[in-house]
Design a protein around this motif. Structure first.
Motif, mmCIF file in Angstrom:
data_model
loop_
_atom_site.group_PDB
_atom_site.id
_atom_site.type_symbol
_atom_site.label_atom_id
_atom_site.label_comp_id
_atom_site.label_asym_id
_atom_site.label_seq_id
_atom_site.Cartn_x
_atom_site.Cartn_y
_atom_site.Cartn_z
ATOM 1 N N GLU A 157 3.976 7.410 1.193
ATOM 2 C CA GLU A 157 5.220 6.630 1.188
ATOM 3 C C GLU A 157 6.207 7.186 0.167
ATOM 4 N N GLU A 284 -7.345 3.936 -2.056
ATOM 5 C CA GLU A 284 -6.784 3.330 -0.840
ATOM 6 C C GLU A 284 -6.710 1.814 -0.968
ATOM 7 N N PRO A 288 -2.981 0.286 -0.201
ATOM 8 C CA PRO A 288 -3.356 0.263 1.218
ATOM 9 C C PRO A 288 -2.284 0.856 2.134
ATOM 10 N N GLY A 289 -2.727 1.817 2.954
ATOM 11 C CA GLY A 289 -1.829 2.423 3.927
ATOM 12 C C GLY A 289 -0.889 3.466 3.375
ATOM 13 N N LYS A 290 -0.982 3.761 2.083
ATOM 14 C CA LYS A 290 -0.028 4.689 1.459
ATOM 15 C C LYS A 290 -0.673 6.004 1.010
ATOM 16 N N ASP A 292 -2.970 9.505 1.675
ATOM 17 C CA ASP A 292 -3.544 10.501 2.570
ATOM 18 C C ASP A 292 -4.193 11.577 1.701
ATOM 19 N N PRO A 363 -10.530 1.140 6.400
ATOM 20 C CA PRO A 363 -9.675 2.321 6.224
ATOM 21 C C PRO A 363 -10.110 3.220 5.067
ATOM 22 N N LYS A 364 -10.607 2.619 3.982
ATOM 23 C CA LYS A 364 -11.025 3.418 2.833
ATOM 24 C C LYS A 364 -12.192 4.342 3.183
#
Length: 431
Positions: A157, A284, A288-290, A292, A363-364
């Protein structure tokens, strides 16, 4: 290594001293019971309480399938485990099955405390190259149960909003440094593309990727620090300090990974930081979601590492070696075992077990697997510090911190680090 890859403390020194006193002994009956009767396997591992509970449930499942096999479990926190194990090894009272780590397994194997497991058939479960890379003097002393790798996490992000191209798989060191220079021109003041570098392992990635080999070689009896590469690498970071491409020294020294306020990335101060398969999951959860991932920058020889670092081993003291081996093979290869212990040792080494877990993964966990998959193609072997080198590792960081704060020149730092390293190598070669 459980994110403690370079933190061996004094455990290996203690182990070496204690085992030296008992080197001529061969306590314990090395023969299996072979009776076909009831067997109680002693098993020992370390980790958080969630792992303890999962391991206990897994053993219950195994006993339900094999009623003649029960367990005598013992488990504890990381530090307590590695403090206790040298005493057990020296007294020839190690458990039948024990948890081993990549930072310690070579020392225990070379001291004759671990059984050779090379005869265990793992075809179709773990690829031959992985197993071959894990061998010590041609023998396999631990069966890997999960995947691990080193890479770099980045704030998608923050970089995207600043109009910065995201890092790409297999980027080179030149591309890494150019990424930092370019990002500096687009990020706001007080936000930095990369952090400073003061640890031996990150520099070693640069040296090994350029074909000069690891710094500590031949079980700690040879020291190999390339002056030209060392000077070039830290010269670039000196440029970065001058141009404010990396954070000021006092900010770097206050960073604390995985702390919501003090983590370099989670705090929003730095757009990238190093991460392993295990540690990137914690990041993560903070962002969260930010987040890679990308692999460590590569050179002509490749770069970074990607290999298992958590193992189950069998003690040479065991009276039930066959039963211990059978349990380990089941633990690694059976879907029911894998879905019982889940992700409590990281990403399972066997693809079939991972696939069984995949629908339930967070996700993690998936990000950790992505890091492993990203790193493995160009990965070099994992090169840990040998026994007896803990103080040198600590002093390397202290010396480079002095460079970071402008208190010492790169030339002086190289001379001090080299002098200390050569002295330890010479001392180790005389043992």
């Amino acid at each position: 290594m459980e994110n403690k890859i370079w933190s061996k403390g004094m455990t290996l020194l203690t182990l070496g001293a204690m085992l030296a006193l008992t080197a001529c002994g061969s306590g314990g009956d090395s023969k299996d019971s072979g009776s076909g009767g009831a067997v109680k396997l002693k098993i020992m591992w370390q980790g958080p309480d969630t792992r303890h509970q999962a391991m206990l449930k897994t053993q219950e499942v195994y006993t339900s399938l094999n009623p003649t096999i029960t367990f005598s479990p013992e488990y504890m926190a990381w530090d307590d485990y590695w403090k206790k194990l040298p005493t057990l090894a020296a007294s020839h009272s190690m458990p039948d099955v024990l948890h081993m780590d990549g930072a310690y397994i070579q020392e225990y194997a070379t001291r004759g405390t671990l059984e050779d497991l090379s005869d265990m058939d793992l075809s179709g479960v773990i690829d031959d190259k992985t197993l071959e890379n894990l061998k010590i003097d041609g023998k396999l002393y631990g069966i890997p149960i999960s995947r691990n790798a080193q890479g770099i996490a980045f704030n998608t992000e923050g970089l995207t909003s600043a109009g910065i191209e995201l890092p790409k798989k297999d980027w080179t060191w030149d591309e890494f440094f150019d990424f930092a220079r370019n990002a500096r021109t687009k990020l706001p003041d007080g936000v930095y593309p990369i952090s400073d570098s003061d640890t031996w392992d990150f520099y070693q990635y640069y040296q090994t990727s350029n074909g000069k080999g690891p710094i500590i070689q031949e079980n700690g009896t040879k020291f190999n620090l390339d002056k030209e590469l060392f000077t070039k690498f830290y010269g670039i970071y000196a440029e970065f300090r001058e141009k404010k491409i990396v954070p000021p020294a006092d900010m770097v020294s206050s960073f604390k990974e995985n702390d919501p306020q003090a983590d370099p990335m989670a705090s929003g101060k730095v757009m990238t930081r190093g991460a392993t398969v295990g540690s990137v999951g914690a990041l993560e959860q903070l962002m969260p979601g930010k987040v890679d991932v990308v692999n460590i920058p590569v050179g002509p020889e490749g770069g970074g590492w990607a290999q298992p670092t958590i193992f189950l081993s069998v003690s040479t003291d065991s009276k039930h070696k066959d039963e211990a081996k059978a349990f380990i093979k089941w633990f690694v290869t059976d879907r029911q075992a894998g879905t019982t212990y889940g992700m409590n040792f990281g990403i399972p080494i066997y693809d079939d077990v991972y696939k069984a877990l995949e629908p339930t993964l967070q996700p993690k966990d998936k990000l950790g697997n992505k890091l492993y998959d990203t790193a493995k193609d160009k990965a070099l072997p994992f090169y840990p510090a040998a026994a007896g080198w803990t103080e040198w590792v600590d002093n390397y960081k202290k010396t480079m911190d002095a460079v970071m704060f402008g208190q010492k020149s790169i030339e002086d730092a190289y001379n001090e680090i080299s002098k200390a390293g050569n002295a330890i190598a010479e001392k180790q070669s005389k043992k």
